[in-house]
Enzyme design. Structure first.
Site: not given
Ligand code: NAD
Length: 291
Positions: A87, A162, A237
Site C-alpha cells: 500500500t 484501496k 497509514k
Molecule cells: P512487514 O513490515 O511485516 O513486511 C515488510 C517487509 O519488507 C519486512 O520484512 C522488511 O524487512 C522488508 N523490507 C523493507 N525494506 C526492504 C528492502 N529495501 N528490501 C527488501 N525487503 C525490505 O509489513 P506487512 O504487514 O507485510 O505489510 C506489507 C504491505 O502490505 C504494507 O504496504 C502494508 O500497508 C500492506 N498491507 C498490510 C496489511 C496487514 O494486515 N499487515 C493489510 C493490507 C495491506
C-alpha cells in the site's frame, strides 16, 4: 512461472508460500525477515528479480518501493512484470509504472484487502491498476493468492481504490464505536443495539462483520482483547495516504481528515499502537464530551 518476491514480512511470506504450494518457482529477498520454506533465498533484490517473469514486491511504503524499483528494474528481463502489492501513494505507483515503461517492463499496482489471515488463506482481494497485458500475465497468481482481483484502470488506480475503501472503513468504524458508546450512556443494551443496527440503515461491514463490541455479532478482534486483526497503526497509514491524495487532487474530505486525526491521537498519544483499529470502542467508552 519463475517469480521473484521482495519483502517477506507478515503479508509477503504467506503469499510467497501459497505460490510455492501451487507449483511456482519463487526466489525471495528481504532485508531482515527469514525466507519461508520452499522459497529460494537470493542474496540481493536484483538477484531475486533476475530471470523472473514476474517480480512481486510487498514492502512497507512508497519510499522503499522507489528504492527497490530503482535497484531491480535494470536487472529484470525485458517484458517481465513488476507487481507491487504494497500500500503506497498513488503517485509512487504511477512513478514506478513510468520507470518500468521506460525500461520495457510491465507494471501493476495491486494493493490488497484481507490482512494476514487473507494472505495465509489465499483469500485476499486485489485492487489492480495497470495495463491489460500485465493484468493477464498476473491473473493466475491473483487466483492463487486471493479470491478476487478487480482491474480498476491504469496504473495508480489500484492504490486509489484501496485508500478510498479504507477511508470509508475508518470513518464507519469510528461512527460504529461512538454510537455504541452513546448507546451505553443512554442505557441501551449492546445486543439490542446490534440487532437493530445490523438489520437497519446504520448497517456496515464494521458493524455486521467486524463488530467492535466484545461478545456481540460474529467473532472479531474485540473478542480477542483487540489483538489485530487490522492494526490501528495500519489504518492510520492508509488514512494519511488518503489525505495526501485528497490534497494533491483538491478533494474535500472532511470526515476522512477527522478520522485521520482521531487515529493519529489514538496511536501516537494514547494506547492504540499495536491494538486493533476497532479498539476505538473502549477509547470512546472511557470518555465524556470534554475528554
Ligand atoms: P512487514 O513490515 O511485516 O513486511 C515488510 C517487509 O519488507 C519486512 O520484512 C522488511 O524487512 C522488508 N523490507 C523493507 N525494506 C526492504 C528492502 N529495501 N528490501 C527488501 N525487503 C525490505 O509489513 P506487512 O504487514 O507485510 O505489510 C506489507 C504491505 O502490505 C504494507 O504496504 C502494508 O500497508 C500492506 N498491507 C498490510 C496489511 C496487514 O494486515 N499487515 C493489510 C493490507 C495491506
Amino acid at each position: 512461472m519463475k517469480i521473484g518476491f521482495i519483502g517477506l514480512g507478515n503479508m509477503g511470506a504467506p503469499m510467497a508460500v501459497n505460490l510455492v504450494r501451487a507449483g511456482h518457482e519463487v526466489t525471495g529477498f528481504d532485508l531482515a525477515a527469514p525466507c519461508p520454506d520452499g522459497v529460494a533465498k537470493a542474496a540481493s533484490a536484483p538477484e531475486a528479480a533476475k530471470g523472473a517473469e514476474i517480480v512481486i514486491t510487498m514492502l512497507p511504503n512508497g519510499a522503499i518501493l522507489k528504492s527497490v524499483a530503482e535497484e531491480i528494474i535494470p536487472a529484470m528481463d525485458k517484458g517481465a512484470v513488476l507487481l507491487d502489492c504494497s500500500t503506497v501513494e498513488v503517485e509512487a505507483a504511477r512513478d514506478a509504472a513510468a520507470a518500468c515503461d521506460k525500461a520495457g517492463l510491465g507494471f501493476l499496482d495491486a494493493p490488497v484487502s484481507g490482512g494476514v489471515g487473507g494472505a495465509a488463506g489465499g483469500t485476499l482481494t486485489f485492487m489492480v491498476g495497470g495495463g491489460e497485458a500485465a493484468f493477464a500475465t498476473a491473473r493466475p497468481l491473483f487466483e492463487i493468492m486471493g479470491q478476487k482481483a478487480v482491474h480498476c484502470g491504469p496504473a495508480g488506480n489500484g492504490q486509489a481504490a484501496k485508500i478510498c475503501n479504507n477511508m470509508i472503513l475508518g470513518i464507519t468504524m469510528i461512527g460504529t464505536c461512538e454510537a455504541f458508546a452513546l448507546a451505553d450512556k443512554l442505557g441501551l443494551d449492546r445486543q439490542a443495539m446490534f440487532d437493530v443496527v445490523s438489520t437497519s440503515s446504520g448497517y456496515s461491514w464494521s458493524m455486521n462483520a467486524y463488530c467492535p463490541a466484545p461478545g456481540i455479532g460474529p467473532q472479531s478482534p474485540a473478542d480477542n482483547g483487540y489483538k489485530p486483526g487490522f492494526a490501528a497503526d495500519l489504518m492510520l497509514k492508509d488514512l494519511r495516504l488518503a489525505q495526501a491524495a485528497a490534497e494533491a487532487a483538491d478533494a474535500d474530505t472532511p470526515l476522512g481528515e477527522a478520522a485521520m486525526r482521531l487515529y493519529e491521537t489514538f496511536v501516537e498519544s494514547e494506547d492504540g499502537k499495536g491494538r486493533d483499529f476497532s479498539a476505538m470502542l473502549p477509547r470512546f467508552e472511557k470518555r465524556g464530551r470534554s475528554g
